[in-house]
Design a protein around this motif. Sequence first.
Motif, PDB file in Angstrom:
ATOM      1  N   THR A  63       0.949  -1.128  -0.023  1.00  0.00           N
ATOM      2  CA  THR A  63      -0.033  -0.031  -0.242  1.00  0.00           C
ATOM      3  C   THR A  63       0.912   1.270  -0.135  1.00  0.00           C
ATOM      4  O   THR A  63       1.819   1.331   0.789  1.00  0.00           O
ATOM      5  CB  THR A  63      -0.867   0.199   1.081  1.00  0.00           C
ATOM      6  N   ILE A 122       0.938   5.446   0.472  1.00  0.00           N
ATOM      7  CA  ILE A 122       0.099   6.882   0.742  1.00  0.00           C
ATOM      8  C   ILE A 122       0.902   7.989   0.326  1.00  0.00           C
ATOM      9  O   ILE A 122       2.000   7.870   0.816  1.00  0.00           O
ATOM     10  CB  ILE A 122      -0.300   6.891   2.180  1.00  0.00           C
ATOM     11  N   ILE A 169      -4.067   2.107   9.029  1.00  0.00           N
ATOM     12  CA  ILE A 169      -3.778   1.901   7.678  1.00  0.00           C
ATOM     13  C   ILE A 169      -4.143   0.215   7.744  1.00  0.00           C
ATOM     14  O   ILE A 169      -3.641  -0.708   8.231  1.00  0.00           O
ATOM     15  CB  ILE A 169      -2.778   1.795   6.814  1.00  0.00           C
TER      16      ILE A 169
END
Length: 261
Positions: A238, A240, A256
Amino acid sequence: MKHIFISIAFFCSFLLGCDDASSDSFQNTGNLKILLIDSPASFDSVIIFVKEVEVHHSGSDSISGWSSINSNPASFDLIQLINGASAVLGDSSLPPGDYTQIRLILNDGNYIIDNGIKHFLTIPSGIQSGIKLNHAFTIQPNTLYELILDFEVDKSIHISGNGEYIMNPVIRVIPLILSGSISGQVIPLDADASISAIIGLDTVVTYADSNGFFKLMGLPQETYSVELSPVNQAYKDTVISNVAVFVDQNTDIGTIVLQNN
């Protein structure tokens, strides 16, 4: 008696003057504090024995220009200094002025534990001339100047062909007054994620703790991409984007939740 009284009065005045001068001299010093942190590494432990920490005065020669800010020998397990943990390398008053270098002089006995096995750690020049770090800074009167030394162990240690563990230290030097941090939590906990703050070619890495919390320290004021990379392949990476870091502040990006692959 009159002469004796005058002499005593003069002597007391002299002492008071010395006290005032000494007090002024003390008040006009600045203070330097150095914190040690580490980026995560794949070893069990990395133990270094620091004998002394010194700084070098600008314009002084290479021999006499050093001032000690800590002469109390101490050992540090670099692997423990991650995710917001730190150790004080030195905390001392210094005369105001410009300084150019920091030097860590080591003792013998440095070692590493890799997969449960202890190995002697060779650090070239660490004991003789010390680990020298170029960093120009200015000490102002009555002011605290704080520095972070980020020991990047995985980039610093290599194993020679004959199995010798050698450290050529890679250390980031970051003024605390010019940096901030990023923190948060990553779940599920079994993801066992590493967290990286990335800007350009620069990357600072940490790992989530047993409760999923993490903290990336010593980040210059910039905007970062935060990449979460689970070791457990059941979960997706992931990213961000546009995480802003501000001087002397922590940016909390919250919790998260990693998605399944």
